[in-house]
Write a protein that holds these residues in place. Structure first.
Motif, PDB file in Angstrom:
ATOM      1  N   THR A 159      38.532  48.349  -0.972  1.00 24.26           N
ATOM      2  CA  THR A 159      38.876  48.753   0.390  1.00 24.26           C
ATOM      3  C   THR A 159      40.015  47.887   0.896  1.00 24.26           C
ATOM      4  O   THR A 159      40.321  46.830   0.317  1.00 24.26           O
ATOM      5  CB  THR A 159      37.673  48.578   1.332  1.00 24.26           C
ATOM      6  N   GLU A 160      40.621  48.303   1.990  1.00 21.23           N
ATOM      7  CA  GLU A 160      41.698  47.510   2.579  1.00 21.23           C
ATOM      8  C   GLU A 160      41.190  46.120   2.962  1.00 21.23           C
ATOM      9  O   GLU A 160      41.897  45.127   2.779  1.00 21.23           O
ATOM     10  CB  GLU A 160      42.273  48.222   3.801  1.00 21.23           C
ATOM     11  N   ALA A 161      39.973  46.032   3.471  1.00 25.60           N
ATOM     12  CA  ALA A 161      39.408  44.731   3.851  1.00 25.60           C
ATOM     13  C   ALA A 161      39.252  43.825   2.633  1.00 25.60           C
ATOM     14  O   ALA A 161      39.544  42.621   2.700  1.00 25.60           O
ATOM     15  CB  ALA A 161      38.062  44.931   4.548  1.00 25.60           C
ATOM     16  N   GLU A 162      38.818  44.386   1.495  1.00 20.00           N
ATOM     17  CA  GLU A 162      38.684  43.585   0.276  1.00 20.00           C
ATOM     18  C   GLU A 162      40.048  43.147  -0.240  1.00 20.00           C
ATOM     19  O   GLU A 162      40.210  42.000  -0.683  1.00 20.00           O
ATOM     20  CB  GLU A 162      37.943  44.393  -0.792  1.00 20.00           C
ATOM     21  N   ILE A 163      41.017  44.031  -0.164  1.00 22.68           N
ATOM     22  CA  ILE A 163      42.375  43.686  -0.586  1.00 22.68           C
ATOM     23  C   ILE A 163      42.919  42.578   0.309  1.00 22.68           C
ATOM     24  O   ILE A 163      43.507  41.606  -0.178  1.00 22.68           O
ATOM     25  CB  ILE A 163      43.286  44.936  -0.568  1.00 22.68           C
ATOM     26  N   ARG A 164      42.707  42.687   1.607  1.00 23.44           N
ATOM     27  CA  ARG A 164      43.169  41.664   2.551  1.00 23.44           C
ATOM     28  C   ARG A 164      42.536  40.312   2.209  1.00 23.44           C
ATOM     29  O   ARG A 164      43.214  39.286   2.183  1.00 23.44           O
ATOM     30  CB  ARG A 164      42.846  42.068   3.991  1.00 23.44           C
ATOM     31  N   SER A 165      41.241  40.303   1.939  1.00 23.83           N
ATOM     32  CA  SER A 165      40.561  39.049   1.584  1.00 23.83           C
ATOM     33  C   SER A 165      41.170  38.431   0.327  1.00 23.83           C
ATOM     34  O   SER A 165      41.394  37.219   0.266  1.00 23.83           O
ATOM     35  CB  SER A 165      39.069  39.293   1.355  1.00 23.83           C
ATOM     36  N   LEU A 166      41.412  39.265  -0.678  1.00 26.05           N
ATOM     37  CA  LEU A 166      42.016  38.767  -1.914  1.00 26.05           C
ATOM     38  C   LEU A 166      43.403  38.190  -1.671  1.00 26.05           C
ATOM     39  O   LEU A 166      43.732  37.114  -2.173  1.00 26.05           O
ATOM     40  CB  LEU A 166      42.115  39.895  -2.942  1.00 26.05           C
ATOM     41  N   VAL A 167      44.219  38.896  -0.912  1.00 25.73           N
ATOM     42  CA  VAL A 167      45.572  38.422  -0.625  1.00 25.73           C
ATOM     43  C   VAL A 167      45.518  37.093   0.129  1.00 25.73           C
ATOM     44  O   VAL A 167      46.233  36.146  -0.208  1.00 25.73           O
ATOM     45  CB  VAL A 167      46.387  39.478   0.149  1.00 25.73           C
ATOM     46  N   HIS A 168      44.663  36.991   1.121  1.00 28.09           N
ATOM     47  CA  HIS A 168      44.540  35.743   1.889  1.00 28.09           C
ATOM     48  C   HIS A 168      44.058  34.594   0.990  1.00 28.09           C
ATOM     49  O   HIS A 168      44.531  33.466   1.119  1.00 28.09           O
ATOM     50  CB  HIS A 168      43.595  35.926   3.080  1.00 28.09           C
ATOM     51  N   TYR A 169      43.138  34.908   0.084  1.00 30.43           N
ATOM     52  CA  TYR A 169      42.613  33.888  -0.816  1.00 30.43           C
ATOM     53  C   TYR A 169      43.664  33.433  -1.829  1.00 30.43           C
ATOM     54  O   TYR A 169      43.806  32.239  -2.097  1.00 30.43           O
ATOM     55  CB  TYR A 169      41.378  34.421  -1.547  1.00 30.43           C
ATOM     56  N   LEU A 170      44.394  34.404  -2.410  1.00 28.50           N
ATOM     57  CA  LEU A 170      45.351  34.082  -3.470  1.00 28.50           C
ATOM     58  C   LEU A 170      46.710  33.599  -2.959  1.00 28.50           C
ATOM     59  O   LEU A 170      47.464  32.987  -3.705  1.00 28.50           O
ATOM     60  CB  LEU A 170      45.545  35.299  -4.379  1.00 28.50           C
ATOM     61  N   ALA A 171      47.013  33.903  -1.696  1.00 33.84           N
ATOM     62  CA  ALA A 171      48.314  33.502  -1.135  1.00 33.84           C
ATOM     63  C   ALA A 171      48.131  32.869   0.243  1.00 33.84           C
ATOM     64  O   ALA A 171      48.702  33.334   1.231  1.00 33.84           O
ATOM     65  CB  ALA A 171      49.226  34.713  -1.062  1.00 33.84           C
ATOM     66  N   PRO A 172      47.368  31.785   0.331  1.00 32.83           N
ATOM     67  CA  PRO A 172      47.088  31.190   1.636  1.00 32.83           C
ATOM     68  C   PRO A 172      48.323  30.601   2.318  1.00 32.83           C
ATOM     69  O   PRO A 172      48.341  30.467   3.541  1.00 32.83           O
ATOM     70  CB  PRO A 172      46.056  30.105   1.323  1.00 32.83           C
ATOM     71  N   ASP A 173      49.354  30.280   1.549  1.00 26.48           N
ATOM     72  CA  ASP A 173      50.549  29.668   2.126  1.00 26.48           C
ATOM     73  C   ASP A 173      51.565  30.684   2.643  1.00 26.48           C
ATOM     74  O   ASP A 173      52.548  30.303   3.264  1.00 26.48           O
ATOM     75  CB  ASP A 173      51.225  28.757   1.087  1.00 26.48           C
ATOM     76  N   TRP A 174      51.350  31.962   2.348  1.00 27.74           N
ATOM     77  CA  TRP A 174      52.278  32.984   2.839  1.00 27.74           C
ATOM     78  C   TRP A 174      52.076  33.158   4.333  1.00 27.74           C
ATOM     79  O   TRP A 174      50.952  33.045   4.838  1.00 27.74           O
ATOM     80  CB  TRP A 174      52.020  34.315   2.162  1.00 27.74           C
ATOM     81  N   ASP A 175      53.162  33.495   5.029  1.00 21.63           N
ATOM     82  CA  ASP A 175      53.004  33.788   6.455  1.00 21.63           C
ATOM     83  C   ASP A 175      52.279  35.122   6.614  1.00 21.63           C
ATOM     84  O   ASP A 175      52.176  35.909   5.675  1.00 21.63           O
ATOM     85  CB  ASP A 175      54.341  33.766   7.194  1.00 21.63           C
ATOM     86  N   SER A 176      51.759  35.373   7.811  1.00 18.71           N
ATOM     87  CA  SER A 176      50.929  36.560   8.032  1.00 18.71           C
ATOM     88  C   SER A 176      51.701  37.860   7.791  1.00 18.71           C
ATOM     89  O   SER A 176      51.134  38.838   7.306  1.00 18.71           O
ATOM     90  CB  SER A 176      50.303  36.551   9.422  1.00 18.71           C
TER      91      SER A 176
END
Length: 156
Positions: A11-28
């Protein structure tokens, strides 16, 4: 890395969680752009995650190049086993996405043609298909016909 960890039901929420976890230093903004691109890709090409697959497959062997045996190695981004074929998918993240398969740069074609030759040795009784997954668009571009007639440095 996100593409490797997804399931067909992501789901989009799961994808968002993965992106936030794998790229915490990226800006929003960069994170949200990536979430939108991956969500669109999963929606459009869900079949990519519905079949048995292997990610980042190290592959090595010998192929014939212009009549000479050449040892080669590489890493296949995704090797997908469908009922019809073994599918090689190469991820390309650059922002320049060709409009047509005929505009794909020759080094990419040579790379996929080499992978196809190596994978065909592993699965001699199965058709081998090749595609590039342009993550910036997102779009899956099939190269089977183009590779069949590829006139660059031929690999067999």
């Amino acid at each position: 890395r996100v593409l490797e960890l997804l399931s067909a039901e992501a789901t989009e929420a799961e994808i968002r969680s993965l992106v936030h976890y794998l790229a915490p230093d990226w800006d929003s903004a960069a994170q949200e752009k990536t979430v939108a691109e991956i969500t669109a890709l999963v929606t459009q090409e869900r079949w990519l995650w519905q079949h048995p697959r292997q990610a980042e497959v190290a592959i090595a062997g010998t192929v014939m190049v212009e009549g000479a045996a050449v040892p080669v190695s590489g890493q296949v981004d995704a090797l997908i086993h469908t009922p019809e074929a073994v599918v090689i998918v190469d991820y390309k993240t650059g922002s320049h996405v060709p409009a047509r398969a005929e505009e794909v740069p020759e080094p990419y074609l040579l790379q996929l043609n080499t992978y196809r030759a190596l994978v065909a040795q592993l699965y001699p009784d199965r058709p081998i298909r090749c595609a590039i997954l342009w993550t910036a668009v997102p779009r899956l571009m099939w190269l089977d016909e183009l590779l069949a007639g590829f006139m660059g440095r031929t690999v067999r």
